[in-house]
Write a protein that holds these residues in place. Structure first.
Motif, PDB file in Angstrom:
ATOM      1  N   GLY A 199       8.343 -22.852   3.212  1.00  0.00           N
ATOM      2  CA  GLY A 199       7.945 -22.260   1.603  1.00  0.00           C
ATOM      3  C   GLY A 199       8.431 -20.482   2.189  1.00  0.00           C
ATOM      4  N   ARG A 200       7.426 -19.827   3.289  1.00  0.00           N
ATOM      5  CA  ARG A 200       6.815 -18.830   3.830  1.00  0.00           C
ATOM      6  C   ARG A 200       8.124 -18.583   5.461  1.00  0.00           C
ATOM      7  NH1 ARG A 200       1.411 -16.620   4.730  1.00  0.00           N
ATOM      8  NH2 ARG A 200       0.819 -17.138   2.604  1.00  0.00           N
ATOM      9  N   ILE A 201       9.395 -19.388   5.666  1.00  0.00           N
ATOM     10  CA  ILE A 201      10.230 -19.330   6.493  1.00  0.00           C
ATOM     11  C   ILE A 201      11.013 -19.764   6.249  1.00  0.00           C
ATOM     12  CG2 ILE A 201       8.736 -18.335   8.096  1.00  0.00           C
ATOM     13  CD1 ILE A 201       9.263 -20.938   9.591  1.00  0.00           C
ATOM     14  N   GLY A 202      12.860 -19.620   6.597  1.00  0.00           N
ATOM     15  CA  GLY A 202      13.561 -20.332   6.438  1.00  0.00           C
ATOM     16  C   GLY A 202      14.442 -20.908   7.199  1.00  0.00           C
ATOM     17  N   ALA A 203      14.518 -21.176   8.331  1.00  0.00           N
ATOM     18  CA  ALA A 203      14.286 -22.097   9.647  1.00  0.00           C
ATOM     19  C   ALA A 203      13.376 -22.022  10.173  1.00  0.00           C
ATOM     20  CB  ALA A 203      15.163 -21.444  10.281  1.00  0.00           C
ATOM     21  N   ILE A 204      13.819 -23.712  10.958  1.00  0.00           N
ATOM     22  CA  ILE A 204      12.624 -24.614  11.736  1.00  0.00           C
ATOM     23  C   ILE A 204      13.998 -25.051  12.793  1.00  0.00           C
ATOM     24  CG2 ILE A 204      10.926 -25.826  12.725  1.00  0.00           C
ATOM     25  CD1 ILE A 204       9.534 -25.514   9.713  1.00  0.00           C
ATOM     26  N   LEU A 205      14.055 -24.231  14.293  1.00  0.00           N
ATOM     27  CA  LEU A 205      14.823 -25.216  15.206  1.00  0.00           C
ATOM     28  C   LEU A 205      13.979 -26.591  15.769  1.00  0.00           C
ATOM     29  CD1 LEU A 205      17.269 -25.627  16.749  1.00  0.00           C
ATOM     30  CD2 LEU A 205      16.266 -24.347  18.639  1.00  0.00           C
ATOM     31  N   ASN A 206      14.559 -27.834  15.264  1.00  0.00           N
ATOM     32  CA  ASN A 206      13.884 -28.561  16.194  1.00  0.00           C
ATOM     33  C   ASN A 206      14.170 -29.090  17.284  1.00  0.00           C
ATOM     34  OD1 ASN A 206      11.850 -31.135  17.159  1.00  0.00           O
ATOM     35  ND2 ASN A 206      13.130 -32.249  14.588  1.00  0.00           N
ATOM     36  N   GLY A 207      12.973 -29.010  18.459  1.00  0.00           N
ATOM     37  CA  GLY A 207      12.917 -29.073  19.962  1.00  0.00           C
ATOM     38  C   GLY A 207      12.618 -30.458  20.368  1.00  0.00           C
ATOM     39  N   GLY A 208      11.664 -31.078  19.403  1.00  0.00           N
ATOM     40  CA  GLY A 208      10.997 -31.991  19.460  1.00  0.00           C
ATOM     41  C   GLY A 208       9.516 -31.417  20.166  1.00  0.00           C
ATOM     42  N   PRO A 209       8.290 -33.009  21.074  1.00  0.00           N
ATOM     43  CA  PRO A 209       7.232 -32.265  20.676  1.00  0.00           C
ATOM     44  C   PRO A 209       7.605 -31.246  22.424  1.00  0.00           C
ATOM     45  CG  PRO A 209       7.021 -34.874  21.061  1.00  0.00           C
ATOM     46  CD  PRO A 209       8.816 -33.688  20.851  1.00  0.00           C
ATOM     47  N   CYS A 210       6.416 -29.751  21.860  1.00  0.00           N
ATOM     48  CA  CYS A 210       5.866 -28.953  23.366  1.00  0.00           C
ATOM     49  C   CYS A 210       5.830 -29.573  24.301  1.00  0.00           C
ATOM     50  CB  CYS A 210       5.537 -28.345  23.067  1.00  0.00           C
ATOM     51  SG  CYS A 210       6.333 -27.302  21.668  1.00  0.00           S
ATOM     52  N   PRO A 211       6.613 -29.688  26.088  1.00  0.00           N
ATOM     53  CA  PRO A 211       5.777 -30.659  26.681  1.00  0.00           C
ATOM     54  C   PRO A 211       4.770 -29.498  27.960  1.00  0.00           C
ATOM     55  CG  PRO A 211       8.068 -29.104  27.564  1.00  0.00           C
ATOM     56  CD  PRO A 211       7.760 -28.886  25.820  1.00  0.00           C
ATOM     57  N   ILE A 212       3.638 -28.226  27.590  1.00  0.00           N
ATOM     58  CA  ILE A 212       2.649 -28.537  28.039  1.00  0.00           C
ATOM     59  C   ILE A 212       1.657 -28.483  26.722  1.00  0.00           C
ATOM     60  CG2 ILE A 212       1.579 -26.393  29.533  1.00  0.00           C
ATOM     61  CD1 ILE A 212       4.204 -25.505  30.375  1.00  0.00           C
ATOM     62  N   GLY A 213       2.504 -27.949  25.666  1.00  0.00           N
ATOM     63  CA  GLY A 213       1.032 -27.735  24.455  1.00  0.00           C
ATOM     64  C   GLY A 213       0.017 -27.059  23.916  1.00  0.00           C
ATOM     65  N   VAL A 214      -0.056 -26.509  25.275  1.00  0.00           N
ATOM     66  CA  VAL A 214      -1.548 -25.092  25.280  1.00  0.00           C
ATOM     67  C   VAL A 214      -0.587 -23.495  25.322  1.00  0.00           C
ATOM     68  CG1 VAL A 214      -3.650 -26.399  25.424  1.00  0.00           C
ATOM     69  CG2 VAL A 214      -2.623 -24.839  27.646  1.00  0.00           C
ATOM     70  N   GLU A 215      -0.808 -22.904  24.612  1.00  0.00           N
ATOM     71  CA  GLU A 215      -0.464 -21.110  25.277  1.00  0.00           C
ATOM     72  C   GLU A 215       0.294 -20.811  26.514  1.00  0.00           C
ATOM     73  OE1 GLU A 215      -2.658 -22.409  23.102  1.00  0.00           O
ATOM     74  OE2 GLU A 215      -2.264 -21.611  21.131  1.00  0.00           O
ATOM     75  N   SER A 216       0.643 -19.715  26.583  1.00  0.00           N
ATOM     76  CA  SER A 216       0.676 -19.339  27.912  1.00  0.00           C
ATOM     77  C   SER A 216      -0.428 -18.673  28.287  1.00  0.00           C
ATOM     78  CB  SER A 216       2.085 -18.265  28.160  1.00  0.00           C
ATOM     79  OG  SER A 216       1.317 -17.288  26.764  1.00  0.00           O
ATOM     80  N   THR A 217      -0.492 -18.889  29.987  1.00  0.00           N
ATOM     81  CA  THR A 217      -1.550 -17.515  30.603  1.00  0.00           C
ATOM     82  C   THR A 217      -0.710 -16.430  30.390  1.00  0.00           C
ATOM     83  OG1 THR A 217      -1.901 -19.522  32.690  1.00  0.00           O
ATOM     84  CG2 THR A 217      -2.586 -17.514  32.669  1.00  0.00           C
ATOM     85  N   ILE A 218      -2.264 -14.919  29.972  1.00  0.00           N
ATOM     86  CA  ILE A 218      -1.395 -13.628  29.778  1.00  0.00           C
ATOM     87  C   ILE A 218      -2.003 -12.733  30.380  1.00  0.00           C
ATOM     88  CG2 ILE A 218      -1.335 -11.736  28.489  1.00  0.00           C
ATOM     89  CD1 ILE A 218      -1.436 -13.528  25.892  1.00  0.00           C
ATOM     90  N   VAL A 219      -1.801 -12.181  31.399  1.00  0.00           N
ATOM     91  CA  VAL A 219      -2.055 -11.604  32.682  1.00  0.00           C
ATOM     92  C   VAL A 219      -1.927  -9.962  32.403  1.00  0.00           C
ATOM     93  CG1 VAL A 219      -2.201 -10.721  35.098  1.00  0.00           C
ATOM     94  CG2 VAL A 219      -2.124 -12.547  34.394  1.00  0.00           C
ATOM     95  N   ASP A 220      -3.237  -9.503  32.446  1.00  0.00           N
ATOM     96  CA  ASP A 220      -2.766  -7.623  31.950  1.00  0.00           C
ATOM     97  C   ASP A 220      -2.246  -7.060  33.462  1.00  0.00           C
ATOM     98  OD1 ASP A 220      -3.161  -4.701  31.813  1.00  0.00           O
ATOM     99  OD2 ASP A 220      -4.814  -5.320  31.058  1.00  0.00           O
ATOM    100  N   LEU A 221      -1.032  -6.617  33.447  1.00  0.00           N
ATOM    101  CA  LEU A 221      -0.797  -6.055  35.004  1.00  0.00           C
ATOM    102  C   LEU A 221      -0.685  -4.511  35.014  1.00  0.00           C
ATOM    103  CD1 LEU A 221       1.938  -8.349  36.584  1.00  0.00           C
ATOM    104  CD2 LEU A 221      -0.163  -7.566  36.951  1.00  0.00           C
TER     105      LEU A 221
END
Ligand code: TXA
Ligand code: MG
Length: 344
Positions: free
Chosen positions: A169-191
């Motif tokens: 109800g808050r967004i119009g569109a979701i692209l279904n690409g199946g389950p995420c293969p890694i499952g945790v977010e990216s590593t963030i490095v401050d450069l």
């Protein structure tokens, strides 16, 4: 968020047909929002150079404006519009890990709207590895800003159904690409200071792998914000203490064995890293596990789905076992568990 609640939209899940990809890319290039699969978690994407489009991300998620977004690119040529420089350290990490679950924080150009970076002079960029995400970036012709596609503070989504459950109800569109293969977010490095790389968030790329490429250790950001410090988050974005939280209280344990079942109340559950050998314990309705064999990649992939399934109101408390390894995905998994268990 009364304004957005009153304007409910129909949320559709699209399968990744060529016609649907064209349609979703058009939504993005016209300033709309699309939830997209990535190899880490689903993201809620908008044209990163369109301030109004990015503002809609914050409204849909109920995300505070002091929490900046990651900008996703499909080709390094797109960096010119986003960052003022791409130092050799950034190049080395990108050569090794892009496309993939690594986000680099660099000095931003004036073209990047303030809303994207929460007013900071830096911007976080990553080239995702998911073919559908890359395709949408290419087809839309835009770098795409995308935070995780969940209501602010809740567990990140690793399937289209998770996105729908949180943002229906808050967004119009979701692209279904199946389950995420890694499952945790990216590593963030401050450069921002390339001579002194700092790990802002452990994630899909291990700290020791970064150090191996850079030929020097990567310092871990020391200051974590306490539960009462959300207001100052702009100083240290991403270090918000409580994040990824289910409603059901979690209690973390360094070691948890099925022996705990003996003293466990009927309305408390155990979430173990691996399936217990004891068959009676494995059959106990209060006993759950992340991986039959304790495989770390599988544990990461299943973690958010398991926390969501255990957050359906059945349990008064869930006891969760931390992973023991300090290498690979271990720190990312324990970081998410710690945040999920934090109160406040
Ligand atoms: O795997 C991921 O990184 C996923 C997928 C969708 O790419 N995205 C994601 O976004 O986890 P989000 O919004 O949940 O986390 C973004 C975090 C912010 O909370 C902040 O910590 C950090 O990225 N960040 C973004 N811009 C930053 C900046 N300029 N300086 C420091 N940290 C920044
Ligand atoms: Mg998030």
């Amino acid at each position: 968020m009364p304004a957005s609640r009153s304007r409910r939209v129909v949320t559709r899940i699209y399968r990744p047909s060529p016609a649907n990809l064209q349609r979703l890319a058009r939504i993005l290039s016209r300033g709309g929002l699309v939830a997209v699969p990535s190899e880490t978690v689903y993201g809620l994407a908008a044209d990163a150079l369109n301030a109004a489009a990015c503002e809609a991300i914050f409204t849909a998620k109920g995300r505070p404006a002091n929490d900046p977004l990651i900008v996703h690119i499909a080709h390094r040529r797109q960096l010119a519009a986003l960052t003022t420089e791409f130092p050799p350290e950034a190049k080395a990490l990108a050569d090794a890990f892009w496309p993939g679950p690594l986000t680099l924080v660099l000095h931003k150009t004036p073209a990047v709207p303030d809303i994207v970076t929460a007013g900071l002079p830096s911007v976080a960029v990553r080239m995702p590895a998911h073919p559908l995400f890359l395709k949408l970036i290419r087809l839309s012709g835009r770098p795409l800003a995308a935070p995780s596609a969940n209501p602010f503070g809740y567990i990140s989504p690793t399937s289209a159904a998770h996105v729908k459950a949180g943002l229906d109800g808050r967004i119009g569109a979701i692209l279904n690409g199946g389950p995420c293969p890694i499952g945790v977010e990216s590593t963030i490095v401050d450069l921002r200071n390339p001579k002194r790389p700092v790990l802002l968030r452990p994630g899909g790329i291990a700290r020791e792998a970064l150090a191996a490429v850079l030929g020097k250790p990567v310092r871990v950001a020391t200051r974590q914000l306490g539960p009462d410090e959300a207001a100052t988050a702009a100083e240290a974005p991403g270090l918000l203490w409580r994040h990824y939280s289910p409603r059901t209280p979690l209690q973390l344990h360094d070691r948890l064995s099925v022996a705990a079942l003996d003293a466990l109340p009927a309305d408390e559950a155990l979430l173990l890293q691996r399936k217990p050998v004891d068959q009676a314990a494995a059959a106990d309705r209060r006993c759950f596990w992340l991986s039959p064999t304790g495989d770390i990649a599988e544990i990461a992939r299943e973690l958010f789905d398991a926390l969501r399934r255990l957050d359906d109101g059945r349990w008064r408390r869930v006891h969760v076992e931390r992973v023991r390894t300090k290498k690979g995905l271990g720190p990312a998994i324990n970081d998410r568990l710690t945040r999920a268990a934090a109160k406040g």
